[in-house]
Design a protein around this motif. Structure first.
Motif, PDB file in Angstrom:
ATOM      1  N   ASN A   1       0.853  -1.187   0.000  1.00 42.61           N
ATOM      2  CA  ASN A   1       0.000   0.000   0.000  1.00 42.61           C
ATOM      3  C   ASN A   1       0.886   1.234   0.000  1.00 42.61           C
ATOM      4  O   ASN A   1       2.060   1.178   0.371  1.00 42.61           O
ATOM      5  CB  ASN A   1      -0.953   0.000   1.190  1.00 42.61           C
ATOM      6  N   ARG A   2       0.332   2.357  -0.385  1.00 46.94           N
ATOM      7  CA  ARG A   2       1.117   3.585  -0.561  1.00 46.94           C
ATOM      8  C   ARG A   2       1.643   4.143   0.762  1.00 46.94           C
ATOM      9  O   ARG A   2       2.731   4.708   0.812  1.00 46.94           O
ATOM     10  CB  ARG A   2       0.286   4.638  -1.300  1.00 46.94           C
TER      11      ARG A   2
ATOM     12  N   TYR B   1       6.501   0.520  -9.810  1.00 46.78           N
ATOM     13  CA  TYR B   1       5.087   0.894  -9.794  1.00 46.78           C
ATOM     14  C   TYR B   1       4.293   0.106 -10.833  1.00 46.78           C
ATOM     15  O   TYR B   1       4.684   0.031 -11.991  1.00 46.78           O
ATOM     16  CB  TYR B   1       4.946   2.399 -10.050  1.00 46.78           C
ATOM     17  N   ARG B   2       3.180  -0.457 -10.421  1.00 45.03           N
ATOM     18  CA  ARG B   2       2.341  -1.241 -11.306  1.00 45.03           C
ATOM     19  C   ARG B   2       1.359  -0.342 -12.056  1.00 45.03           C
ATOM     20  O   ARG B   2       0.848   0.635 -11.494  1.00 45.03           O
ATOM     21  CB  ARG B   2       1.553  -2.307 -10.538  1.00 45.03           C
ATOM     22  N   ASP B   3       1.047  -0.710 -13.282  1.00 43.54           N
ATOM     23  CA  ASP B   3      -0.026  -0.067 -14.041  1.00 43.54           C
ATOM     24  C   ASP B   3      -1.311  -0.828 -13.736  1.00 43.54           C
ATOM     25  O   ASP B   3      -1.505  -1.948 -14.220  1.00 43.54           O
ATOM     26  CB  ASP B   3       0.292  -0.105 -15.535  1.00 43.54           C
TER      27      ASP B   3
ATOM     28  N   ASP C   1      -6.205  -6.659 -10.026  1.00 44.49           N
ATOM     29  CA  ASP C   1      -5.308  -6.517  -8.888  1.00 44.49           C
ATOM     30  C   ASP C   1      -4.884  -5.054  -8.783  1.00 44.49           C
ATOM     31  O   ASP C   1      -4.155  -4.543  -9.630  1.00 44.49           O
ATOM     32  CB  ASP C   1      -4.079  -7.414  -9.085  1.00 44.49           C
ATOM     33  N   LYS C   2      -5.330  -4.375  -7.766  1.00 45.16           N
ATOM     34  CA  LYS C   2      -5.074  -2.940  -7.627  1.00 45.16           C
ATOM     35  C   LYS C   2      -3.913  -2.635  -6.678  1.00 45.16           C
ATOM     36  O   LYS C   2      -3.704  -1.470  -6.316  1.00 45.16           O
ATOM     37  CB  LYS C   2      -6.334  -2.231  -7.130  1.00 45.16           C
TER      38      LYS C   2
END
Length: 224
Positions: free
Chosen positions: A20-21, A64-66, A72-73
């Motif tokens: 998580n951020r 970082y994921r797109d 999947d967020k």
């Protein structure tokens, strides 16, 4: 930096459990330390590669994921990865290495060939598979990669005989070589040597595919 450290795996494992951020922002300094160490390893690998191949560029993939089109967020990848592109139009294929606590691996080959390249490869296999079978059945290829991998059609592509003796190769849509590593192997002092030796073992395959993809069916160059 010629080895992967345990702290890198420890960080990635913890990231997976805290994807998580808020957590990442708090622990970004540690991420930057681990990323820098891994980048140094990839740079050392590139220098090794340059001793036996012509490398155009190295790409280190962002953490970082797109998530725009993904169910999947989770915002961050839980691995480090990079790729090496071969130089000039005559040298086809590329190298990839992923450092992952769950399953690290290297790969090379042709993940998504365009329709023209795919057709050219299939026509070559239709004519003669003596050379490609010699390569993928060689002791060195089997030692490092086991077999040629990739998705395939369930039946013959349009225009090809489904009874062809080499239909197993003609049906393929991807042409990939993969070697997986355990955590123990990645953390070993000789990991850089093993990755480099694996990439070196791809060369006969890359040389063969490069020749196919830069010539017509008569063996004449199509490169200006």
């Amino acid at each position: 930096m010629t080895s992967i450290e345990k702290s890198t795996f420890d960080f990635l494992k913890t990231l997976k459990n805290n994807n998580n951020r808020e957590w990442f922002t708090e622990n970004k300094p540690q991420f930057q330390i681990e990323q820098l160490k891994v980048k140094k390893f990839y740079n050392a690998l590139m220098e090794r590669l340059k001793l036996h191949d012509t490398i155009d560029r190295f790409k280190f993939f962002r953490i970082y994921r797109d998530v725009r089109f993904s169910k999947d967020k989770t915002p961050y990848k839980t691995h480090f990865s990079g790729s090496f592109s071969r130089a000039t139009k005559r040298l086809r294929g590329g190298y990839y290495l992923e450092i992952n606590p769950e399953e690290s691996f290297l790969a090379g080959g042709f993940w998504d060939p365009n329709k023209e390249d795919l057709f050219r490869i299939r026509k070559e296999f239709e004519m003669d598979t003596t050379e490609i079978r010699a390569i993928i059945n060689s002791e060195n290829f089997i030692k490092y990669f086991g077999k040629l991998e990739g998705t395939a059609l369930k039946t013959a592509p349009r225009g090809f005989d489904k009874e062809h003796l080499d239909i197993d190769l003609i049906r393929m849509k991807q042409f990939i070589v993969i070697r997986k590593f355990t955590t123990k192997e990645v953390l070993a002092s000789n990991f850089l040597d093993e990755v480099d030796a694996s990439f070196k073992a791809m060369r006969p395959y890359f040389d063969y595919m490069s020749e196919i993809l830069t010539t017509d069916l008569n063996g004449e160059s199509i490169i200006d």
